[in-house]
Design an enzyme around this catalytic site. Sequence first.
Site, PDB file in Angstrom:
ATOM      1  N   ASP A 146      -7.026  12.796 -25.200  1.00 19.36           N
ATOM      2  CA  ASP A 146      -6.874  11.451 -24.860  1.00 19.36           C
ATOM      3  C   ASP A 146      -6.149  10.616 -26.027  1.00 19.36           C
ATOM      4  OD1 ASP A 146      -7.460   8.793 -24.572  1.00 19.36           O
ATOM      5  OD2 ASP A 146      -9.470   9.023 -23.719  1.00 19.36           O
ATOM      6  N   THR A 176      -3.337   5.202 -22.022  1.00 23.13           N
ATOM      7  CA  THR A 176      -3.252   3.706 -21.575  1.00 23.13           C
ATOM      8  C   THR A 176      -1.825   3.261 -21.749  1.00 23.13           C
ATOM      9  OG1 THR A 176      -4.317   2.960 -23.500  1.00 23.13           O
ATOM     10  CG2 THR A 176      -5.792   3.349 -21.428  1.00 23.13           C
ATOM     11  N   TYR A 195       0.767  -1.124   0.181  1.00 23.63           N
ATOM     12  CA  TYR A 195      -0.125  -0.066  -0.051  1.00 23.63           C
ATOM     13  C   TYR A 195       0.728   1.303   0.136  1.00 23.63           C
ATOM     14  CZ  TYR A 195      -4.768  -1.000   0.227  1.00 23.63           C
ATOM     15  OH  TYR A 195      -6.284  -1.277  -0.453  1.00 23.63           O
ATOM     16  N   ARG A 241      -1.427  -3.220 -18.710  1.00 25.16           N
ATOM     17  CA  ARG A 241      -2.618  -2.459 -18.459  1.00 25.16           C
ATOM     18  C   ARG A 241      -2.639  -1.544 -17.474  1.00 25.16           C
ATOM     19  NH1 ARG A 241      -6.271  -5.209 -21.659  1.00 25.16           N
ATOM     20  NH2 ARG A 241      -7.643  -3.356 -21.402  1.00 25.16           N
ATOM     21  N   GLU A 271      -0.527   4.753  -0.487  1.00 26.40           N
ATOM     22  CA  GLU A 271      -1.120   5.794  -1.031  1.00 26.40           C
ATOM     23  C   GLU A 271      -0.296   7.145  -0.873  1.00 26.40           C
ATOM     24  OE1 GLU A 271      -4.635   5.917   1.341  1.00 26.40           O
ATOM     25  OE2 GLU A 271      -5.594   4.136   0.638  1.00 26.40           O
ATOM     26  N   LYS A 313      -1.528  -0.433 -25.197  1.00 23.80           N
ATOM     27  CA  LYS A 313      -1.825  -0.544 -26.574  1.00 23.80           C
ATOM     28  C   LYS A 313      -0.747  -0.707 -27.584  1.00 23.80           C
ATOM     29  CE  LYS A 313      -6.491   1.424 -25.980  1.00 23.80           C
ATOM     30  NZ  LYS A 313      -6.684   1.893 -24.771  1.00 23.80           N
TER      31      LYS A 313
HETATM   32  N1  DSN Z   1     -11.847  -0.230 -25.288  1.00 23.76           N
HETATM   33  C1  DSN Z   1     -10.637   0.347 -25.870  1.00 23.76           C
HETATM   34  C2  DSN Z   1     -10.782   0.137 -27.380  1.00 23.76           C
HETATM   35  O1  DSN Z   1     -10.787  -0.943 -27.798  1.00 23.76           O
HETATM   36  O2  DSN Z   1      -9.996   1.069 -28.265  1.00 23.76           O
HETATM   37  C3  DSN Z   1     -10.587   1.949 -25.650  1.00 23.76           C
HETATM   38  O3  DSN Z   1     -10.915   2.143 -24.341  1.00 23.76           O
END
Ligand code: DSN
Length: 425
Positions: A206, A232, A60, A241, A62, A235
Amino acid sequence: MSTPYWGPDFDALAAFDPDIAGVVTDELDRLRSGLQLIASENFTSPAVLAALGSTLSNKYAEGYPGRRYYGGCEVVDRAEEIGIARAKELFGAEHANLQPHSGANANLAVYGAFMQPGDTFLAMALPHGGHLTHGAKVSFSGKWFNAVPYGVAEKTEHIDYDQVRDLAREHRPKMIICGGSAIPRLIDFPVFREIADEVGAVLMVDAAHFIGLVAGKAIPSPVPYADVVTFTTHKVLRGPRGGAIVCKAEHAKAIDKAAFPMMQGGPLMHAVAAKAVNFKECLTPEYQAYTRQVVANAQALTEGLATEGLRPVAGGTDTHLALLDLQETGVTGVDAETRCGAAGIVLNKNAIPFDPQPASVASGIRVGSPAVTTQGMTESDMKSIASLIGTAIRDVDGSRTAEVAAGVRELVGAHPAYPEPGRTS
Ligand code: DSN
């Protein structure tokens, strides 16, 4: 290292819990045996997986490095400090926060930092390529804020910047958001900056989908133009993740306070450490070459699909993904997804701009090149994949599924995901 490494022990898992061990091995089999064309997925490295499967998961922490609400954080602090420094270097950013558990959480934190419930923001409509958290009525973003959607121009299928400017002047939003989950073309960040400045709005990008291409210098960066960039890490970036935020120094305090304690409690320190490992990978020339190949592959795949009669939305792609309009084939997105899936080609149905079908049916599919490029596939493989997809989607009665599946096996056999130890390609 004075302490022996203590990490994942698959044999122990298999002995204790064969049910879950079976899920783990079956998923590895699934990844290895099919073509993974979901544009938001990738195959993360063993180094990232080692950090994820480490004892950092126990802690933890925080707060932020040096300012925690728990004792014993002096070791995990180092992971977060290293990760923040690498993120700033990788993106040329003034400030970084690696604590968001996901892209949705990163967006939530930014909304919390700059808006009050009921405030207005402008963002791309979900059916035009935006994202659930950009104001969809079923999401917190559409329930708690007044989201005004913009879209693409019907003729070009590129973002309608005139509409963005008109809506900004009319609604005077607190924030303007660009980015989304099905935008194949580059976004003009300087134009968004200009519009945001004209109406006094915060500009949030984003960048979840394309940040990996920015990290690899394959496409222009939003960082110099945006007040804040969310993304994120799993990708094209190819990390664990999770989510992250980079921003101008003047917003650092507001962003940090919004990520914790406003929107989240304890950070996931194993994920923070894995993000740090991933950023180190992204700082290499090999990663930059990978991202250039991701774009070249997406373009080759799109051209191949066009020759199969699938119309590329917006005329093609500059990134890792393409959106294909299937209307001329007479096949719906949902049927295309099912037929491809039956042969081991994993992709998703997707609404296209001005889609006459509901989202659950959709007139399009979305394809992406990040995972197959990680496997080492190149443009000639993309032509083969396009031909397999073309055959699969027209295969009304399933009579050609075995033939397409054989083509898939050939490709993944030559370029395995997570090759067996000792295999180099
Ligand atoms: N769900 C993701 C996508 O497939 O683009 C984006 O959050």
